[in-house]
Write an enzyme that holds these catalytic residues in place. Structure first.
Site, PDB file in Angstrom:
ATOM      1  N   SER A 148      -7.624 -33.303 -15.023  1.00 51.94           N
ATOM      2  CA  SER A 148      -8.923 -32.772 -14.618  1.00 51.94           C
ATOM      3  C   SER A 148      -9.486 -31.849 -15.713  1.00 51.94           C
ATOM      4  CB  SER A 148      -8.773 -32.065 -13.266  1.00 51.94           C
ATOM      5  OG  SER A 148     -10.024 -31.838 -12.691  1.00 51.94           O
ATOM      6  N   ASP A 225     -10.631 -40.691  -5.943  1.00 50.86           N
ATOM      7  CA  ASP A 225     -10.772 -39.311  -6.409  1.00 50.86           C
ATOM      8  C   ASP A 225     -12.155 -38.811  -6.006  1.00 50.86           C
ATOM      9  OD1 ASP A 225     -11.329 -37.028  -8.077  1.00 50.86           O
ATOM     10  OD2 ASP A 225      -9.672 -37.673  -9.379  1.00 50.86           O
ATOM     11  N   HIS A 257      -7.247 -37.196  -6.415  1.00 51.18           N
ATOM     12  CA  HIS A 257      -7.228 -36.181  -7.480  1.00 51.18           C
ATOM     13  C   HIS A 257      -5.956 -35.326  -7.456  1.00 51.18           C
ATOM     14  CE1 HIS A 257      -9.677 -34.306 -10.607  1.00 51.18           C
ATOM     15  NE2 HIS A 257      -9.350 -33.108 -10.174  1.00 51.18           N
TER      16      HIS A 257
END
EC number: 3.1.2.12
Lengths: 280, 280
Positions: A148, A225, A257
């Site tokens: 991320s 996600d 995620h």
């Protein structure tokens, strides 16, 4: 020199947590290091950095990824830094989960108030210099990955420093200039003119100008996600990198995620990096 | 029926977190379930319970053990319950980390104040009954394992209920009647006469009286476990079980009481259970 604060044996290797006073950041920082069984008897092992995402510390990856099993087998050291300076006492630093503490965004801030937020220089200069004091690490033989915000960090650092042999990312923020997380960070840390200044911290912008070696890049993002459309944009990066990098951009059906996705595909990432790192 | 509150894909299977109103405990409880890829198309898979240690919830094992990788491969479901009732509002329930909340000790309390602490009946009756509503689980084909207080729970439950095909434990509290953690729990939950009443929750005492089938038991404890001498006593159990159970009591050099140890040896435990569980 970093102080060893905790050691746990794992998969025949050692999970070590270090603390040190950072000159770049002006505060005490922690990082986590896994050394595989191969790092004994004077052997030096390659290093893979893992840059974590928003809200994380050095411990999330260490406790939740399960990466050490494969790293032990492949003879790789894993370095997991923290994601921001800690406890600087800057007004508002703890107000948002996506800005300030836990959200350093792997850049060097230029806004005076946030001038100690220098995670780019911390990761690329101070931390490797510190790691040189550990004789079991082959610090010049390194790859970088992240998740991320940390996937953004890995791409940006990999593209701007020729040090890293390969880059990988889980659910990276690929074009921060055009998404809410990136815009908030760039405006906050870089201030007026962030649109231009942010380009050097935007992997998609960087790769458009890139003319270095064709680096190998592996990316995994889940189709479930929640941040995919709004924040990540892996396809934009893949397209911009075409012909300049060797990008494998994998979409993983139904994955999200979370660290469950990282745990599922971490072995592939470590095998990918091991292929590009040389044995000592 | 339990309510599904979260699903994450992992290693091709699913990590699911459920909530339900427990009749045994009189409060809302959570448990975590991993179902492997094999649990599709009407296939039922065997179930392995993991009972966690002091302070844990259903999520520690799920997030930190890395067990799902091997469970996916072997076709095992994993069930991780919580470690005590939550939020009952009993005076003092949150005062100690080793008594009350997070420390149910897998027994049925008899002291009136703690009468809702019925983790033994919750784990052995209510939870399996609840799991029968999930068609992918072969609930009668089950094994049980745990860590520390949960290792104690796995041994006690495995010895007193003929349901489980195999038992395993990491750093179990093997003889709670004679160690501080066990004595505090027994005295608090069982009250006056706990010395006698505690025997049915003491694996070493139980195995001394045991005359059931020769169950297979695998135990792993680290030699650097800080609680080894004071709280665990695996050798006492091994000695008491001689000729009655098939105990493999492994001491792991330099490993400690943490999840890093569990992660390192969980594959062995799952392979051990898979050997004793039948495929459907």
């Amino acid at each position: 020199m970093a102080e060893l604060v905790k050691t746990n044996k794992m998969f025949g290797g050692l999970v070590k947590r270090y603390a040190h006073q950072s000159t770049q950041l002006g505060c005490k920082m922690h990082f986590s290091l896994f050394t595989p069984p191969a790092a004994t008897n004077g052997n030096k092992v390659p290093v893979v950095y893992f840059l974590s995402g928003l809200t994380c510390t050095d411990e999330n990856f260490t406790q939740k990824s399960g990466a050490q099993r494969k790293a032990a087998e492949l003879g790789l050291a894993l370095v997991a830094p923290d994601t921001s300076p800690r406890g600087l006492g800057i007004e508002g630093e703890d107000e948002s989960w996506d800005f300030g503490t836990g959200a350093g965004f792997y850049l060097d801030a230029t806004v005076d108030k946030w001038r100690q937020y220098r995670m780019y220089s911390y990761i690329t200069e101070e931390l490797p210099a510190l790691l040189r004091s550990l004789p079991e690490l082959d610090v010049d033989n390194a790859s970088i990955m992240g998740h991320s915000m940390g996937g953004h960090g890995a791409l940006v650092i990999g593209l701007t420093k020729p040090t890293y042999k390969s880059i990988s990312a889980f659910a990276p923020i690929c074009n921060p200039s055009v998404v809410p997380w990136g815009q908030k960070a760039f405006e906050g840390y870089l201030g007026e003119g962030w649109q231009e200044a942010g380009k050097r911290y935007d992997a998609t912008e960087l790769v458009r100008q890139y003319n270095g070696p064709v680096l190998p890049v592996l990316m995994d993002t889940g189709t479930d996600d929640d941040f995919l459309e709004k924040q990540l944009h892996p396809w934009t990066f893949e397209k911009a990198a075409s012909g300049k990098l060797e990008v494998e951009n994998r979409m993983q059906p139904q994955y999200d995620h979370s660290y469950y996705t990282i745990a599922t595909f971490i072995d592939d990432h470590l095998a990918f990096h091991a292929k590009h790192l040389t044995s000592s």
